[in-house]
Design a protein around this motif. Structure first.
Motif: not given
Length: 290
Positions: A18-20, A79-84, A50-51
């Motif tokens: 969210g921060r990124e 970012l895709l890694g975070y989502a995964a 974003e939150m």
């Protein structure tokens, strides 16, 4: 930034994602309204992303936002890694092992605690939960939940002990400032042997790099914490939140005026309490009484 994404918790990944995303949007000089019009989604969806409020983040949403913001390949991969992680792992309080022992309101608190940068906690009656031993936790729950089956007590104990991992995680360990009333050191919960082990553990934790413990001595007289225990949760880029718990239940407040009152109370308690080294001396002295 989280450097080892695969070992990070989903809660931290959601927060950092969210921060990124918010930073990318600001760097692209785009308003939320402009983004949702392009993405064809509701404003609330972008706000939740974003939150870090979505339990699971869809990779398609992240890819679309990266396109809009013209993120470079390295940033997109991160970012895709975070989502995964949010899709392949669950936060511990969502697992079947713990879920039955966690009330919905407390589940919301655990999500906040998992993403907080720091906790400021005042306790008047018992050792703060993040610093408790297993036997001490069990003694408290057995008294607070008389008649509850042993297996349910076990779950409550497991929840408390698992929360403590936040102090020891490699990625952004939780910073914990604990202020306790001197009476906490002498109120026996579970008998002398349990209490002695608890005070010894408190003494050890008081030297932990992420932990600061202070004691409000009896001789300090009346003080700002006499209305009861409270916890202030602090976040890197969001306003603090106050968590309150009593026999009637638990509540969280974000109201600026309320938060400011508790921030002032905690500051007053920090001034009134003896410093960490003198507090450690008081803790060591209390061991002799158990």
């Amino acid at each position: 930034m989280i450097t080892d994404v695969e070992s990070a918790t989903p809660a931290l990944c959601r927060l950092q994602l969210g921060r990124e995303l918010r930073q990318l949007r600001q760097e692209a000089k785009l308003t939320s309204t402009q983004v949702v019009r392009t993405l064809l989604c509701s404003p609330s969806k972008l706000t939740r992303l974003e939150m870090g409020e979505n339990a699971v983040v869809e990779t398609a949403d992240v890819m679309a936002l990266c396109e809009i913001y013209k993120a470079d390949p390295e940033k997109r991969a991160l970012l895709l890694g975070y989502a995964a992680v949010t899709k392949t792992k669950k936060d511990w309080w969502q697992s079947p092992e713990y879920r039955p022992a966690i009330a919905p309101s407390f589940k919301a608190y655990l999500g906040l605690e998992a993403t907080a940068e720091a906790l400021h906690n005042y306790e008047a009656e018992f050792v703060p939960g993040l610093l408790q031993t297993e036997d001490y936790v069990r003694a408290i729950h057995q008294r607070a939940h008389e008649g509850l089956p042993a297996d349910e007590i076990d779950r409550l104990v497991a929840v408390r002990m698992t929360r403590q991992a936040a102090l020891h995680r490699e990625l952004a360990p939780l910073k914990f400032a604990a202020i306790i009333n001197e009476s906490v050191l002498y109120r026996q919960a579970g008998g002398p042997s349990v209490m002695r082990a608890q005070i010894e553990h408190l003494m050890d934790m008081a030297t932990h790099p992420a932990v600061r413990v202070q004691v409000v001595p009896f001789k300090a007289g009346a003080h700002a914490g006499m209305n009861g225990a409270f916890t202030l949760l602090r976040f890197e880029d969001a306003h603090p939140i106050v968590y309150l718990e009593n026999l009637g239940g638990a509540s969280v407040t974000r109201r600026r005026g309320d938060v400011a009152q508790y921030e002032e109370a905690f500051t007053d308690l920090q001034i009134l309490a003896v410093g960490p080294q003198e507090s450690l001396g008081m803790i060591k002295e209390a061991i002799k009484e158990h």
